[in-house]
Design an enzyme around this catalytic site. Structure first.
Site, PDB file in Angstrom:
ATOM      1  CB  CYS A 275     -71.824  -3.891-149.477  1.00 47.21           C
ATOM      2  SG  CYS A 275     -72.264  -3.147-147.914  1.00 47.21           S
TER       3      CYS A 275
HETATM    4  N1  LIG Z   1     -70.591  -0.902-144.320  1.00 44.67           N
HETATM    5  C1  LIG Z   1     -71.435  -0.624-145.282  1.00 44.67           C
HETATM    6  O1  LIG Z   1     -71.130   0.197-146.128  1.00 44.67           O
HETATM    7  C2  LIG Z   1     -72.812  -1.267-145.358  1.00 44.67           C
HETATM    8  C3  LIG Z   1     -73.753  -0.699-146.228  1.00 44.67           C
HETATM    9  C4  LIG Z   1     -75.016  -1.265-146.313  1.00 44.67           C
HETATM   10  C5  LIG Z   1     -75.311  -2.396-145.556  1.00 44.67           C
HETATM   11  N2  LIG Z   1     -74.371  -2.948-144.732  1.00 44.67           N
HETATM   12  C6  LIG Z   1     -74.742  -4.119-143.942  1.00 44.67           C
HETATM   13  O2  LIG Z   1     -74.983  -3.707-142.610  1.00 44.67           O
HETATM   14  C7  LIG Z   1     -74.566  -4.726-141.695  1.00 44.67           C
HETATM   15  C8  LIG Z   1     -73.561  -4.147-140.708  1.00 44.67           C
HETATM   16  O3  LIG Z   1     -72.425  -3.715-141.440  1.00 44.67           O
HETATM   17  P1  LIG Z   1     -71.356  -2.734-140.820  1.00 44.67           P
HETATM   18  O4  LIG Z   1     -70.518  -2.272-141.957  1.00 44.67           O
HETATM   19  O5  LIG Z   1     -71.981  -1.720-139.943  1.00 44.67           O
HETATM   20  O6  LIG Z   1     -70.516  -3.765-139.924  1.00 44.67           O
HETATM   21  P2  LIG Z   1     -69.495  -3.396-138.731  1.00 44.67           P
HETATM   22  O7  LIG Z   1     -68.633  -4.585-138.569  1.00 44.67           O
HETATM   23  O8  LIG Z   1     -68.883  -2.061-138.992  1.00 44.67           O
HETATM   24  O9  LIG Z   1     -70.445  -3.222-137.478  1.00 44.67           O
HETATM   25  C9  LIG Z   1     -71.156  -4.267-136.907  1.00 44.67           C
HETATM   26  C10 LIG Z   1     -71.070  -4.128-135.401  1.00 44.67           C
HETATM   27  O10 LIG Z   1     -71.890  -5.122-134.799  1.00 44.67           O
HETATM   28  C11 LIG Z   1     -71.241  -5.571-133.628  1.00 44.67           C
HETATM   29  N3  LIG Z   1     -71.834  -6.855-133.231  1.00 44.67           N
HETATM   30  C12 LIG Z   1     -71.439  -8.108-133.536  1.00 44.67           C
HETATM   31  N4  LIG Z   1     -72.265  -9.014-132.984  1.00 44.67           N
HETATM   32  C13 LIG Z   1     -73.225  -8.318-132.325  1.00 44.67           C
HETATM   33  C14 LIG Z   1     -74.361  -8.681-131.550  1.00 44.67           C
HETATM   34  N5  LIG Z   1     -74.706  -9.960-131.393  1.00 44.67           N
HETATM   35  N6  LIG Z   1     -75.095  -7.709-130.996  1.00 44.67           N
HETATM   36  C15 LIG Z   1     -74.778  -6.415-131.173  1.00 44.67           C
HETATM   37  N7  LIG Z   1     -73.713  -6.008-131.901  1.00 44.67           N
HETATM   38  C16 LIG Z   1     -72.948  -6.945-132.476  1.00 44.67           C
HETATM   39  C17 LIG Z   1     -69.795  -5.616-134.023  1.00 44.67           C
HETATM   40  O11 LIG Z   1     -68.944  -5.613-132.907  1.00 44.67           O
HETATM   41  C18 LIG Z   1     -69.656  -4.349-134.872  1.00 44.67           C
HETATM   42  O12 LIG Z   1     -69.280  -3.229-134.101  1.00 44.67           O
HETATM   43  C19 LIG Z   1     -74.007  -5.838-142.561  1.00 44.67           C
HETATM   44  O13 LIG Z   1     -75.035  -6.776-142.800  1.00 44.67           O
HETATM   45  C20 LIG Z   1     -73.654  -5.145-143.850  1.00 44.67           C
HETATM   46  O14 LIG Z   1     -73.709  -6.015-144.958  1.00 44.67           O
HETATM   47  C21 LIG Z   1     -73.134  -2.382-144.606  1.00 44.67           C
END
Ligand SMILES: NC(=O)c1ccc[n+]([C@@H]2O[C@H](COP(=O)([O-])OP(=O)(O)OC[C@H]3O[C@@H](n4cnc5c(N)ncnc54)[C@H](O)[C@@H]3O)[C@@H](O)[C@H]2O)c1
Length: 438
Positions: A275
């Site tokens: 993030c």
């Molecule tokens: N990790 C954090 O602390 C956090 C906090 C707030 C916001 N975010 C935001 O949330 C979003 C997700 O982050 P995250 O940390 O969960 O990422 P992550 O990589 O842990 O999880 C994302 C998942 O999406 C899957 N994926 C990829 N392409 C896909 C598709 N087309 N359809 C369905 N699934 C798909 C991936 O395989 C993965 O398992 C990002 O935009 C991030 O910036 C993350």
């Protein structure tokens, strides 16, 4: 048929089926929150290892207990698949796919595009879709709305409902979680906002409706840009204090006694996670296309990105003061995760520090209770099996991540020299000849 009234009814009586696209750090806790609220939830995830794990009732995210996943899977309220055609029978969809940067540092929106493409195949009347992935203001309207409307000729706000709601989860945090953190939601139209807020309010304790998707998108970027810039400020303060010969940690603690108008941030070896180092760059990238330079973001990014290099130069100086060269020295890096008490390695400054130390010819090992194995550039490394033994052998112990399980007194007792980039040693390390702090 009045799609809005019909959908609201199914959401309120929990007969609606929910899908979460992307079962990562954000998607899995959210899927669990919806399942706990009483919905049947299908997680749609391309990684088969995650799908298999969830369907076996096992969690792979530290903050989500396996017992919870097992209970929900057993009750038939939570399941996972890699087959997007499951969307045919789904009423409500949250998109939680990654939004990283590409190699040139620009937003990589390919995951949102592919999620939109899959949704476009299966979108049907009476569906609500909420984008959760952090992205630049305008994404929901520019990327998702057009793709989804053109796919089947459905009208937003009447046939289907589209909104943005930023995820605020903070992995490892114990006081707030997905359920208890207020959720900002803004729709593409007022009806979209209303339906999305009504849906989320059935599962999340507090929903904060805003007037548009763009406000919700920008609110998230303000939150993370605020953190990034303040971290940049204290990192620069650390650089200034070192030149002035003043203890930056004592300065910050003193300032933090002011009961108003000050918020404590602490310096460190650099930014990490999916993030803070990334999200503000989505904003500056978008502004560039409008001929505007986001100056605070660029400056803070420059300072933060340089911190691993600064840590390495300070370690080099500390060894030099003891008549040792960095080249050939045994260095033990404590902590590989980007912050304490989690196992997330994404953008972790520890990886940069290890790489830079190795580049300078140091013999580097690492220890992390949460991360048994890392890959730095092309080299594979395992966490040392015996921490205290490795501390004894090291010419310098470099604390990068202040995991709370470390016994810092024991580490200080056995170490020859400690470089502490997090003030993990606190009072024990103050005026201690073995300890050099950032
Ligand atoms: N990790 C954090 O602390 C956090 C906090 C707030 C916001 N975010 C935001 O949330 C979003 C997700 O982050 P995250 O940390 O969960 O990422 P992550 O990589 O842990 O999880 C994302 C998942 O999406 C899957 N994926 C990829 N392409 C896909 C598709 N087309 N359809 C369905 N699934 C798909 C991936 O395989 C993965 O398992 C990002 O935009 C991030 O910036 C993350």
């Amino acid at each position: 048929m009045d799609q809005k009234a019909d959908l609201l009814k199914r959401l309120n009586d929990k007969t609606a089926t929910v899908a979460v696209l992307g079962l990562g750090y954000v998607g899995l806790p959210l899927a669990v929150a919806f399942a706990e609220a009483g919905y049947k939830v299908i997680g749609i995830e391309p990684m088969t290892s995650k799908v298999e794990s969830l369907n076996q009732g096992k969690s792979y995210i530290l903050d989500v207990p396996t017992e919870t996943v097992a209970r929900l899977v057993k009750a038939g309220r939570l399941e996972a698949t890699s087959d997007f055609s499951a969307l045919k029978k789904v009423d409500a969809v949250s998109i939680c796919v990654p939004t990283p940067l590409n190699k040139t540092g620009d937003p990589d929106l390919s995951f949102i595009t592919s999620a939109n493409d899959e949704l476009a195949k299966y979108i049907h009347p009476g569906m609500v879709i909420v984008l959760e992935s952090t992205t630049y203001p305008g994404t929901t309207r520019e990327m998702s709305l057009h793709r989804l409307e053109e796919a089947r000729g459905l009208k937003v706000g009447e046939d289907f409902f589209l909104a943005f709601s930023p995820e605020r989860v903070d992995p490892g945090r114990k006081d707030y979680n997905t359920l208890t953190t207020p959720k900002v939601i803004g729709g593409i139209t007022p009806a979209c906002g209303e339906v999305a807020a009504a849906w989320y309010a059935t599962a999340i304790q507090k929903v904060v409706p805003v007037s548009s998707a763009e406000v919700a998108e920008m609110a998230k970027l303000l939150e993370n840009t605020f953190r990034m810039i303040n971290i940049g400020l204290v990192n620069e303060l650390a650089l200034m204090c070192e030149r002035l010969g003043v203890d930056v940690w004592e300065v910050i603690d003193a300032a933090a006694t002011k009961p108003f108008g000050f918020m404590k941030f602490t310096p460190g070896p650099g930014l990490g996670g999916h993030c803070i180092p990334i999200d503000p760059l989505y904003l500056s990238w978008k502004l560039k296309s409008l001929n505007y330079t986001a100056r605070f973001i660029e400056l803070a990014s420059e300072i933060n990105t340089n911190m691993p290099r600064y840590v390495v130069s300070r370690v080099q100086d500390a060894l030099n003061d003891r008549g040792k060269a960095l080249k050939g020295s045994n260095l033990l890096v404590l902590g590989a995760a980007y912050k304490p008490d989690i196992d997330d390695l994404r953008e972790s400054p520890a990886l940069d520090v290890i790489h830079l130390l190795k580049q300078k010819g140091a013999k580097v090992s690492y220890h992390d209770p949460f991360v048994p194995h890392i890959k730095v550039e092309q080299a594979e490394m395992d966490s040392v099996p015996n921490l205290i033994d490795a501390v004894r052998k090291a010419d310098c112990v470099v604390i990068i991540t202040n995991h709370s399980s470390y016994d810092y007194a024991a580490i200080l007792k056995e170490a020859k020299l400690v470089f502490d980039s997090r003030n993990a040693t606190g009072k024990l390390g103050k005026d201690n000849p073995k300890v050099v702090k950032l």
